[in-house]
Design an enzyme around this catalytic site. Structure first.
Site, PDB file in Angstrom:
ATOM      1  N   VAL A 226       0.830  -1.209   0.000  1.00  0.00           N
ATOM      2  CA  VAL A 226       0.000   0.000   0.000  1.00  0.00           C
ATOM      3  C   VAL A 226       0.863   1.258   0.000  1.00  0.00           C
ATOM      4  CG1 VAL A 226      -1.688   1.317   1.336  1.00  0.00           C
ATOM      5  CG2 VAL A 226      -1.938  -1.159   1.111  1.00  0.00           C
ATOM      6  N   GLU A 227       1.965   1.232   0.745  1.00  0.00           N
ATOM      7  CA  GLU A 227       2.807   2.424   0.879  1.00  0.00           C
ATOM      8  C   GLU A 227       3.527   2.791  -0.424  1.00  0.00           C
ATOM      9  OE1 GLU A 227       3.135   4.586   3.142  1.00  0.00           O
ATOM     10  OE2 GLU A 227       2.370   3.720   5.005  1.00  0.00           O
ATOM     11  N   SER A 228       4.139   1.790  -1.061  1.00  0.00           N
ATOM     12  CA  SER A 228       5.003   2.114  -2.200  1.00  0.00           C
ATOM     13  C   SER A 228       4.795   1.230  -3.420  1.00  0.00           C
ATOM     14  CB  SER A 228       6.469   1.985  -1.769  1.00  0.00           C
ATOM     15  OG  SER A 228       6.793   0.617  -1.530  1.00  0.00           O
TER      16      SER A 228
END
Length: 325
Positions: A226-228
């Protein structure tokens, strides 16, 4: 002689009668499928005799199940946790997750199980009912605290027992000494190889960091997704860096010299998530703290009402589910 399913169920019922373990009809799981049959069999053998070593769901398990819904919006009449829950739906859902069927309405739940005489005698997992007629219910946590879905505009949260309950009901008698944490199913046990993360980039790093900090490798992988999108060179508009999108100040505090180095980034993120899990004892709240900071979670006593954070937590949970977490 070989017994069929109906014969075994009949024998289960006999054992329940002999041991005095038949629960109240409202709280009894109906053995109409393979899963419910297993629940019925567990009921029949649930610590009925000292030293049996066989246990079923406990009140503490109910607490752990309910905590998984922390931050879920209150929606009157809501039964879908993805959209919102009301107070009685939260109770029904928590017990249902353990294979125990409860009625839908709060006044019906106030009759389930057996009565408990006072709050001093209440144990984690007991149902607290309020007002007459009953129009609100919560799950007791201990220490005069409960988890509930309070009212429109609010969300599932932990709060003080603000007034004397009009009824306290115990559905499950088997209560273990300590309240289970709702992230217990995400411990790294059984995930000490990349087998559960086949095809996931940096799987070996997630497993190694997960073992070091006692955090699920799948949870770490879901956060990275989700972050990167598993991009170790990613930089956000706010300045978060690398695979785990650590802010420079946060990275320094975690001992991460280079947030663009995948190994350092995953170790730092695992350390941070371990701190949040220990502090909040809830995966959704730990994720909210990872996104918005622990101070914001404390300030709002739950998932902060920030658009980004409100969207972030379910995204990671969805990614985690896709990984089998």
């Amino acid at each position: 002689m070989t017994l069929g399913v109906s014969g075994v169920l009949s024998r289960v019922a006999e054992l329940q009668d002999q041991l005095g373990l038949n629960p109240a009809p409202a709280a009894q799981a109906v053995a109409g499928s393979g899963g419910k049959f297993a629940s019925a069999l567990a009921d029949a053998t649930r610590s009925g005799s000292p030293g049996s070593g066989v246990t079923g769901p406990s009140g503490d398990d109910v607490v752990a199940a309910a905590k998984k819904y922390l931050g879920t919006p209150y929606v009157f009449g809501g039964t879908d946790p993805d959209k919102g829950l009301d107070c009685s739906a939260l109770i029904q859902r928590a017990y249902q997750d353990l294979g125990v069927e409860l009625p839908r309405n709060s006044w019906q739940q106030a009759r389930a199980g057996r009565p408990v005489s006072s709050l001093a005698e209440a144990k984690p997992g007991d149902i607290l009912a309020f007002n007459s007629p009953v129009d609100h219910v919560g799950i007791y946590l201990g220490d005069n605290r409960m988890i509930a879905a309070p009212k429109p505009g609010d969300h599932v949260k932990i709060q003080n027992v603000y007034e004397k309950p009009t009824a306290i009901r115990r559905v499950l008698e088997n209560t273990s000494p300590a309240v289970l944490q709702d992230m217990s199913s995400l411990r790294p046990a059984g995930l000490r190889s990349t087998g559960g993360l086949n095809g996931v980039p940096y799987a070996d790093l997630f497993v190694k960091a997960g073992e070091r900090y006692d955090v699920s490798p799948k949870l770490l992988a879901a956060v990275a997704k989700v972050e990167s999108g598993y991009n170790p060179k990613a930089v956000s508009k706010a300045g978060a860096q690398g695979l785990m999108q650590l802010m420079p100040g946060t990275a320094r505090g975690l001992g991460v010299a280079d947030a663009f180095d995948p190994a350092q980034a995953v170790n730092g993120a695992a350390k941070l998530l371990a701190q949040h899990l220990k502090e909040f004892k809830s995966v959704p709240l730990a994720l909210a703290a990872y996104n918005a900071g622990g101070g914001a979670v404390h300030k709002y006593d739950g998932i902060p009402p920030f658009t980004e954070t409100q969207a972030y937590v379910p995204k990671v949970q969805k990614a985690l589910a896709a990984l089998g977490g």
